[in-house]
Every structure is written in structure tokens, then in C-alpha cells.
Design a protein around this motif. Structure first.
Motif, mmCIF file in Angstrom:
data_model
loop_
_atom_site.group_PDB
_atom_site.id
_atom_site.type_symbol
_atom_site.label_atom_id
_atom_site.label_comp_id
_atom_site.label_asym_id
_atom_site.label_seq_id
_atom_site.Cartn_x
_atom_site.Cartn_y
_atom_site.Cartn_z
ATOM 1 N N UNK A 48 0.808 -1.229 0.022
ATOM 2 C CA UNK A 48 0.023 0.082 -0.029
ATOM 3 C C UNK A 48 0.874 1.115 -0.050
ATOM 4 N N UNK A 49 0.308 2.323 -0.520
ATOM 5 C CA UNK A 49 1.004 3.677 -0.593
ATOM 6 C C UNK A 49 1.323 4.032 0.721
ATOM 7 N N UNK A 50 2.194 4.852 1.173
ATOM 8 C CA UNK A 50 2.652 5.205 2.266
ATOM 9 C C UNK A 50 2.921 4.454 3.577
ATOM 10 N N UNK A 51 3.036 3.130 2.735
ATOM 11 C CA UNK A 51 3.557 2.050 3.799
ATOM 12 C C UNK A 51 4.649 1.035 3.308
ATOM 13 N N UNK A 52 4.146 0.274 2.579
ATOM 14 C CA UNK A 52 5.205 -0.654 1.575
ATOM 15 C C UNK A 52 6.169 0.525 0.684
ATOM 16 N N UNK A 53 5.385 1.083 -0.234
ATOM 17 C CA UNK A 53 6.017 2.112 -0.927
ATOM 18 C C UNK A 53 5.810 3.583 -0.638
ATOM 19 N N UNK A 54 7.009 4.225 -0.432
ATOM 20 C CA UNK A 54 6.944 5.686 0.081
ATOM 21 C C UNK A 54 8.200 6.325 -0.462
ATOM 22 N N UNK A 87 -0.314 -5.597 18.465
ATOM 23 C CA UNK A 87 0.208 -4.994 17.049
ATOM 24 C C UNK A 87 1.124 -3.919 16.925
ATOM 25 N N UNK A 88 2.438 -4.167 16.217
ATOM 26 C CA UNK A 88 3.026 -2.962 16.466
ATOM 27 C C UNK A 88 2.639 -2.038 15.313
ATOM 28 N N UNK A 89 3.075 -0.611 15.708
ATOM 29 C CA UNK A 89 2.880 0.532 14.944
ATOM 30 C C UNK A 89 3.603 0.580 13.622
ATOM 31 N N UNK A 90 2.710 1.377 12.747
ATOM 32 C CA UNK A 90 3.639 1.500 11.605
ATOM 33 C C UNK A 90 5.086 2.214 11.564
ATOM 34 N N UNK A 91 6.056 2.104 11.224
ATOM 35 C CA UNK A 91 7.333 2.880 11.299
ATOM 36 C C UNK A 91 7.923 2.234 12.378
ATOM 37 N N UNK A 92 7.532 1.390 13.375
ATOM 38 C CA UNK A 92 8.493 0.868 14.774
ATOM 39 C C UNK A 92 9.770 0.233 14.179
ATOM 40 N N UNK A 108 12.324 -1.818 9.456
ATOM 41 C CA UNK A 108 11.251 -0.903 9.809
ATOM 42 C C UNK A 108 9.925 -1.592 9.497
ATOM 43 N N UNK A 109 8.771 -1.670 10.325
ATOM 44 C CA UNK A 109 7.671 -2.123 9.854
ATOM 45 C C UNK A 109 6.853 -1.168 9.094
ATOM 46 N N UNK A 110 6.315 -1.890 7.897
ATOM 47 C CA UNK A 110 5.535 -0.927 7.117
ATOM 48 C C UNK A 110 4.026 -1.076 7.246
ATOM 49 N N UNK A 111 3.537 -2.464 7.593
ATOM 50 C CA UNK A 111 2.098 -2.615 7.982
ATOM 51 C C UNK A 111 2.003 -3.646 8.915
ATOM 52 N N UNK A 112 1.113 -3.619 9.894
ATOM 53 C CA UNK A 112 0.874 -4.517 10.909
ATOM 54 C C UNK A 112 -0.526 -4.813 11.064
ATOM 55 N N UNK A 113 -1.080 -5.882 11.475
ATOM 56 C CA UNK A 113 -2.265 -6.404 11.944
ATOM 57 C C UNK A 113 -2.407 -7.213 12.980
ATOM 58 N N UNK A 134 3.259 -8.684 10.701
ATOM 59 C CA UNK A 134 3.601 -7.549 10.219
ATOM 60 C C UNK A 134 4.443 -7.502 8.769
ATOM 61 N N UNK A 135 4.443 -6.704 7.951
ATOM 62 C CA UNK A 135 5.224 -6.671 6.941
ATOM 63 C C UNK A 135 6.400 -5.699 7.009
ATOM 64 N N UNK A 136 7.610 -6.049 7.065
ATOM 65 C CA UNK A 136 8.685 -4.877 7.391
ATOM 66 C C UNK A 136 9.818 -5.237 6.432
ATOM 67 N N UNK A 137 10.269 -3.983 6.111
ATOM 68 C CA UNK A 137 11.555 -3.585 5.113
ATOM 69 C C UNK A 137 12.717 -4.041 5.928
ATOM 70 N N UNK A 138 13.477 -5.138 5.703
ATOM 71 C CA UNK A 138 14.768 -5.365 6.444
ATOM 72 C C UNK A 138 16.078 -5.469 5.686
ATOM 73 N N UNK A 139 17.237 -5.192 6.313
ATOM 74 C CA UNK A 139 18.478 -5.233 5.731
ATOM 75 C C UNK A 139 18.452 -6.818 4.976
ATOM 76 N N UNK A 140 18.965 -6.967 3.882
ATOM 77 C CA UNK A 140 19.225 -8.324 3.395
ATOM 78 C C UNK A 140 20.055 -9.518 4.288
ATOM 79 N N UNK A 141 20.841 -9.020 5.007
ATOM 80 C CA UNK A 141 21.638 -9.734 5.764
ATOM 81 C C UNK A 141 20.665 -10.286 7.238
#
Length: 334
Positions: free
Chosen positions: A203-209, A257-262, A273-278, A288-295
Motif C-alpha cells: 500500500x502507498x505510504x506503507x510499503x512504498x514511500x 500489534x506494532x505501529x507503522x514505522x516501529x 522498519x515495520x511498514x504494515x501490521x495487524x 507485520x510486513x517489514x523492510x529489512x536489511x538483506x543480512x
């Protein structure tokens, strides 16, 4: 069975001899391969590969397309690009003139069979494959006309209706009446958000920003680097060879449930960083979906999600693939 008013989506009709040329340059998938009566999920990116907008592009004729998206920014991008390239094309913003409904769930096809009438020269509803589209009328050849697509944002079998504003109430009433035997329920945006996250949909402003390219947003499947030149291709080719961050799932240990941006932590180091959670009703715990470093993105890795100041309270989680449910999209393809 659910129905949702999705009229807030933006719709643009792109028509003219250079319509395909414009969309080929503006979007990340190969428009030349898109047959009439078919749609495709695609993206618009800037020169850095950052996602400007996502949406569904339908081909309704050789030189006629309909772009259904989330932001008016992509309409401005199309206008600017058409002028820069000197293309013979018209971009018509539908504004509020085209409401649309999403009918989603395993009984959606059964419901629509009761109210959809199609002429022999267009695809029949029962023949629509995933992302197929047709034009139909309500009940019979004299009924209100609408566009019907086999699409949606829930990961379930589902359809979307696009109609004239003057026909919207009659079509809504017909859908609700036909769906009564299937227990149809109007769905709000919060419920849609839960289903969206379970299905691993961005979703916009979550996974893509801003500052996040298409691959980091988990949308690499919608990028065709083999197609001719398009906006952002050079940056995406470079980033695809040496990714730094990826979108992954997190299975939390409990219901919190964590907050967006946690921040997502490995020990004391932030690694994502957490992008979406429920809270997933299906799985019985938070996800949650999160953007993680590949390592730190290997399935089964244990990480923490920081709450409050990012350190005082932590939620334990395990890295997983997304989507969390139905990874082969078998429900939507049913």
C-alpha cells in the motif's frame, strides 16, 4: 462475502494512436503484451525507481486503456510525459463520474451470475480469468451498463464493478439483494487493511514511500526489466543487482500489534522498519510486513520490534515469506 465502495480510486481513460507508446514508457510492465479485455497490475516510477503510484491497467480496445490507481500524481505524470514526447493521446480524468464496487469472496462469482448480463460479442463473466475484463448490464440487455473486472485487493476470488454515477445506487442495491443468501456484508477500510496485510499486498505510504524503490517495496514482480525503456528502468536495473533491503513478513509471538514505522531490532541494532501490521484473525496472532536489511531477512530468523522509545518494550517475531496466506494466489485464481 463482502462488498466495498472503492469509488475513491482514481480512473483515467487513455485513448489515441500513441496510447500504448505513452503507457509503455510510463509503466513497469510490457503494455505491448496486454491483449484487449485484459488487465495487469503495474507501477509508475520516477527516475530513481521510487514508486509514484500503483494500479490496474485495462486494455479495452487497440488504442483505449483505463488506468485505475490510487493517486492523481500518476495522472499528472501521464500528462507531462505525453507533452514531452509529443504524443497523439488524450488523457481523460474520470473524477467522481465513475464509482466502483469490489465484490470479494469465494461466492462472488455465484452472486454475480444472478445479476450480470453480457452480450455475445464480449467476454462472458464465467470466462473471465484473473485480471480479465468485460462490459455488462444489470440483469438483462436493458439494464444499467457497467465494466466488470476480475480483480480486487483482498487476495480472494473477487470482481470489481465500474459504472456511471447515476447507476451506482441501483447496482449497489442489486448486489446487496443478490448477495443476501451468501451473507454479504459491507466492508470498511480497516477490515480491508487486515485482509490486505494477510495477503501480503503493498500500500502507498506503507510499503512504498519516498526513497523506497519498487524492489524494496516488495513489488519486483510488477517490474519487467526486459521491456523497452521506461521511467526508472536504469535505476531499477542497478538496484536489482545489489539489493540492500527487502520486504518480508514477521510472525509475532502474541496479539500485540506494532505501529507503522516501529524499528525492527537485532539486539541493539536497528535492521529494519515495520511498514504494515495487524492482528490476523486466521492465524490468531499479530503479523507485520517489514523492510529489512538483506543480512537479516532469512526465514526463521528471530528479531524484535521496538515499542515506546524503541527499547523499553519489545515484541518478539520470526521472519517469514509473504503473503502470509495462500502464497500461490490460488484463491484469486479459483
Amino acid at each position: 462475502m463482502t462488498v466495498q465502495d472503492m469509488s475513491g480510486l482514481r480512473k483515467y481513460d487513455i485513448v489515441g494512436p500513441d496510447a500504448e507508446t505513452l503507457l509503455q514508457r510510463a509503466t513497469t510492465r510490457n503494455v505491448a503484451k496486454l491483449a484487449v479485455w485484459r488487465g495487469q497490475y503495474t507501477l509508475m516510477c520516477d527516475a530513481a525507481g521510487t514508486v509514484i503510484d500503483d494500479g490496474t491497467l485495462f486494455r479495452l480496445g487497440h488504442d483505449l486503456f483505463r488506468w485505475c490507481c490510487g493517486s492523481e500524481e500518476s495522472g499528472r505524470v501521464l500528462e507531462t510525459l505525453a507533452q514531452e514526447l509529443g504524443l497523439q493521446v488524450r488523457i481523460h480524468h474520470m473524477g467522481g463520474a465513475m464509482p466502483n464496487l469490489a465484490i470479494q469472496g469465494p461466492k462472488s462469482r455465484d452472486l454475480l451470475r444472478k445479476i450480470v448480463f453480457t452480450q455475445p460479442h464480449v467476454p462472458a463473466m464465467d470466462h473471465l480469468k484473473w485480471f480479465g475484463v468485460t462490459v455488462a448490464r444489470l440483469n438483462d440487455r436493458e439494464g444499467a451498463p457497467f465494466m466488470l473486472s476480475r480483480s480486487g485487493y483482498t487476495g480472494e476470488l473477487g470482481y470489481e464493478i465500474f459504472c456511471a454515477k447515476s447507476d451506482a445506487v441501483a447496482i449497489w442495491d442489486a448486489v446487496m439483494a443478490a448477495g443476501e443468501e451468501f451473507g454479504i456484508t459491507p466492508m470498511g477500510s480497516e477490515a480491508l487493511g487486515t485482509i490486505r496485510i494477510e495477503a501480503g499486498l503493498a500500500a502507498a505510504d506503507a510499503e512504498f514511500a519516498p526513497g523506497v524503490d519498487a524492489f524494496e517495496a516488495g513489488l519486483g514482480f510488477a517490474v519487467d526489466l526486459t521491456k523497452p525503456e521506461f521511467t526508472g528502468k536504469a535505476a531499477l536495473e542497478r538496484n536489482a543487482q545489489d539489493p540492500r533491503r527487502v520486504l518480508k513478513g514477521l510472525l509475532l509471538d502474541g496479539p500485540d500489534v506494532p505501529h507503522h514505522g516501529s524499528p525492527v531490532l537485532d539486539g541493539e541494532r536497528q535492521v529494519g522498519v515495520v511498514t504494515s501490521a495487524t492482528r490476523s484473525p486466521t492465524l490468531g496472532h499479530a503479523i507485520a510486513m517489514a523492510r529489512l536489511g538483506v543480512e537479516h531477512a532469512e526465514n526463521g530468523a528471530r528479531l524484535d520490534i521496538g515499542q515506546l522509545d524503541g527499547r523499553m518494550k519489545r515484541l518478539g517475531a520470526t521472519v517469514s515469506d509473504i503473503p502470509f496466506l495462500d502464497p500461490q494466489r490460488k484463491r484469486a485464481r479459483a
